[in-house]
Structures are given as C-alpha cells and as structure tokens.
Design a protein around this motif. Sequence first.
Motif, PDB file in Angstrom:
ATOM      1  N   ASN A  25       8.252 -12.136  -9.340  1.00  0.00           N
ATOM      2  CA  ASN A  25       8.054 -12.952 -10.539  1.00  0.00           C
ATOM      3  C   ASN A  25       9.359 -13.144 -11.301  1.00  0.00           C
ATOM      4  O   ASN A  25       9.648 -14.235 -11.815  1.00  0.00           O
TER       5      ASN A  25
ATOM      6  N   HIS B  64      10.246   2.208 -13.626  1.00  0.00           N
ATOM      7  CA  HIS B  64       8.875   1.947 -13.186  1.00  0.00           C
ATOM      8  C   HIS B  64       8.291   3.084 -12.361  1.00  0.00           C
ATOM      9  O   HIS B  64       7.417   2.857 -11.529  1.00  0.00           O
TER      10      HIS B  64
ATOM     11  N   VAL C 182       4.502   3.479 -11.199  1.00  0.00           N
ATOM     12  CA  VAL C 182       3.851   2.177 -11.037  1.00  0.00           C
ATOM     13  C   VAL C 182       3.605   1.941  -9.547  1.00  0.00           C
ATOM     14  O   VAL C 182       4.487   2.197  -8.725  1.00  0.00           O
TER      15      VAL C 182
ATOM     16  N   GLN D 213       5.804  -7.223  -6.799  1.00  0.00           N
ATOM     17  CA  GLN D 213       5.357  -8.484  -7.382  1.00  0.00           C
ATOM     18  C   GLN D 213       6.115  -8.794  -8.658  1.00  0.00           C
ATOM     19  O   GLN D 213       6.457  -9.962  -8.925  1.00  0.00           O
ATOM     20  N   ASN D 214       6.444  -7.771  -9.445  1.00  0.00           N
ATOM     21  CA  ASN D 214       7.228  -7.995 -10.673  1.00  0.00           C
ATOM     22  C   ASN D 214       8.619  -8.529 -10.331  1.00  0.00           C
ATOM     23  O   ASN D 214       9.151  -9.392 -11.048  1.00  0.00           O
TER      24      ASN D 214
ATOM     25  N   THR E 278       2.456   5.447  -5.233  1.00  0.00           N
ATOM     26  CA  THR E 278       3.168   5.796  -6.456  1.00  0.00           C
ATOM     27  C   THR E 278       4.043   7.009  -6.161  1.00  0.00           C
ATOM     28  O   THR E 278       3.721   7.830  -5.303  1.00  0.00           O
TER      29      THR E 278
ATOM     30  N   LYS F  32       1.048  -0.600  -0.490  1.00  0.00           N
ATOM     31  CA  LYS F  32       1.335  -1.186  -1.794  1.00  0.00           C
ATOM     32  C   LYS F  32       0.820  -0.338  -2.952  1.00  0.00           C
ATOM     33  O   LYS F  32       1.237  -0.511  -4.093  1.00  0.00           O
TER      34      LYS F  32
ATOM     35  N   ASP G 256       2.834  -3.456  -7.213  1.00  0.00           N
ATOM     36  CA  ASP G 256       3.068  -4.077  -8.516  1.00  0.00           C
ATOM     37  C   ASP G 256       4.561  -4.225  -8.787  1.00  0.00           C
ATOM     38  O   ASP G 256       5.005  -5.232  -9.365  1.00  0.00           O
ATOM     39  N   GLN G 257       5.330  -3.226  -8.388  1.00  0.00           N
ATOM     40  CA  GLN G 257       6.777  -3.319  -8.563  1.00  0.00           C
ATOM     41  C   GLN G 257       7.346  -4.511  -7.797  1.00  0.00           C
ATOM     42  O   GLN G 257       8.158  -5.286  -8.331  1.00  0.00           O
TER      43      GLN G 257
END
Length: 388
Positions: free
Chosen positions: A43, A29, A32, A39-40, A15, A12, A36-37
């Motif tokens: 969301n 992104h 990133v 999870q975005n 990068t 996770k 995080d990608q």
Amino acid sequence: MPNFQKFETFDKLTTVPCPYAPDCGGCQHIGVPYGDQAQNKINDLSGLFTAASVAFPQPLKVLSAGPAHLRDRLDFSLQDGRLGLYRTDRHEILDIEVCAQLSPALQEWLSDFRKIQWPFKRGSFRLRVGPAGQRGVWIDLANIDIKTLLDEQSILYSLQQQSFVEIGQRRKVPVWTGNEFKLRDPEHHVWFQSWMNDTPVNLYCQVASFTQPSHKANKVICDVIYDWVKRYKAQRLIEFGSGIGNLTFPALAGAESILACEIDDLSLQGLERSLNELPASLSHLKDRVTIYRGDFQKKLTQDFSQFDGVLANPPRSGLMGFLNPLQNLAPEQRPEFFIYMSCYPESMARDLVTLQECGYRMQEAFIVDQFPQTDHYEVLGLLQREKA
C-alpha cells in the motif's frame, strides 16, 4: 527459473515475539502478522507511485527470505554500559541481549560481544558475520576513547582472538607491534557474497562497508537481477552505484560487458580484487568489467547511446543529475531497458517520473522484504523503453 521465493509461500499469519516490545525503537511492527506487514508495504509503495503519477504493474509483488532471523550485520550503540538501540519513549539506549532480527550466528556473536566491559560511556559498533561464519567488528568512538582503547590493550587483544577488528571512520586496523597497538590502513576481506546464478562470488570489503544486511535475502536480490539481465540478452551494460559489486556479478552473468561506476575508492578496490579472485570457472569474465571512479550524481561523461541497458542502485538521494544525458538523447538512442534498485522509494518515485518522460515504462516491480518487522523495504524495478 530464478531461485527467488515469493512471499505467498510463507505463512502470512506468522508473528514474531520480542521481549523488548514495545520499548525498542528498532522494529515498528513487531507482533503484527507478516501478511499485514507485507500488505502495508504494498500500500505504501502503491501510494507513492500513484501520487507521483508513475505507472506500475499491479498488483505489486513481495519477495521474501522469511519473517525473522535474517540479519548478518548489526549496528548497536553503547550508552552508560547499555548496548542496544534507542527506546521508543526517550532518547536512551535500551539494553538488548537477544534480537529476533539476527541470524543464529550473529546472535551468538552478539552474546559473546556483550561480555566486554568497556572503559568509556559512549560508542557505536557494527558486528558482522561473513559468508564463511567469520566474525568482524567495527568500533566507532571519539578520538580520546580510541586512544584509551589502544592504551588499555587487553580488550583489543581479547577481541582479536575471536574476530577481525576495525576502528574509526577511516576503518583502521589495530596491529600489535610487540609492546603497543598501532592503527594501519584498511584491509579488504571477504565479508559478503554475491551470486552469478547459483555460483557464489566472494566480495572483498571492510566490516564497515555498505552491504545488504542479510546473506540469505541478498540471494533473492541477485536472482532477480540475473533473471532480468539475461532476459534482455544485453551486450553492453552501464552500472551506477556499483559499490563493492553486489549487483555487478549477477548482471555480469548475462551481459557481454559492464562499465561499473562508483565514487567510493575503497569500494572499487574491493570490486577489483573480487574480480581478480573469481572462481576459476568464471575467471574469464573479469575482463568484461571496466571500472570507472566518479560522482555520477553530479557529472556524467558516459554516452548512454553506447549501452543496451542501465543498472542503477543509487544512495537515498536518488539519481539526481545522472539522468540529464539520457534526456538529451533521441528516443531511439536510449538504452532498451533500465533496472532500478532502491532502499528509499521516495527518491525512486521522483526518478521514475523522469524515466517515464524519457519513454520508459515499468514492466515488473518487486518489494524485497529484507527488513521484516520494520517500515523499510527494498524496491526492484524493471523498465523498458517504448518502441517508436
């Protein structure tokens, strides 16, 4: 057990470096962390479903084929000698020599393709690498530039030594007559591949055809479809937006019959050829597929009550009028399950509202991350009709 891989098996914190960040508009992104990608995207989809009052299984899960180097299909534009994507800060093409999105085979094809000196200022190109490593290019130009390319001859001759070439919106094929190039009708070749469990199935289409962008990521999608259809032991399946048959074949591995509906004639020609050229071990299955050509978004003549399940992969606009006949049926007449695949979750959320009103509830949902480093993602949803 299906062969798809959950995101949790990837690092996770990964990068992906890019020499063109932040100037290139292709990846929003880049840099990133991959976690995080993901999870975005969870969301984002959760927010869409919640805002539409669509019930969904939580937490949403991400399936992935990796954080980079997935694409076997590339769309670049030419502008004044620069070949690449538009810049983030102005409407100008950024010249791109290497791209972390590309599979190694496609990167090699791009490097060779960039050696060409074009006799015009603007155009667009699709480069593609087929499942056996074969190269293809679709060249889309203004008519006057197509004539220039045909008359110049040497560029086309050189391209045809290393790839299959298609030209223009009608996907014409340049053919050398002995003293000039003539454009002839589109040809179907194996540019993509579907799966029936662990057996690959060649898909006949054009370089310019719509397919998923990645051979590797597509296996993830096919495994999910195969698992879901097999789980329901569906006898009769109706598919909307079959295209060249990418989802038809994994579904066929678990269904007794499929009515495949599609509006594009070239796509259906490709599906028919793919059925006729199934591997010998699967050739007996081709008679289980019936092909129907029509605009399913506007008018549907099929009776949903004749089917056990529905498989839908609509365009960005969603299902539109396709769902009207479903609403007119009594609850017990509606198909038991509904599989919905979408690259545009906004229209999917709207359609799911209607499906909820028809008594369907989402049992599983996956984000298939075949567009890492970008805002885009594919969604696969399995809905089941509630029992009376």
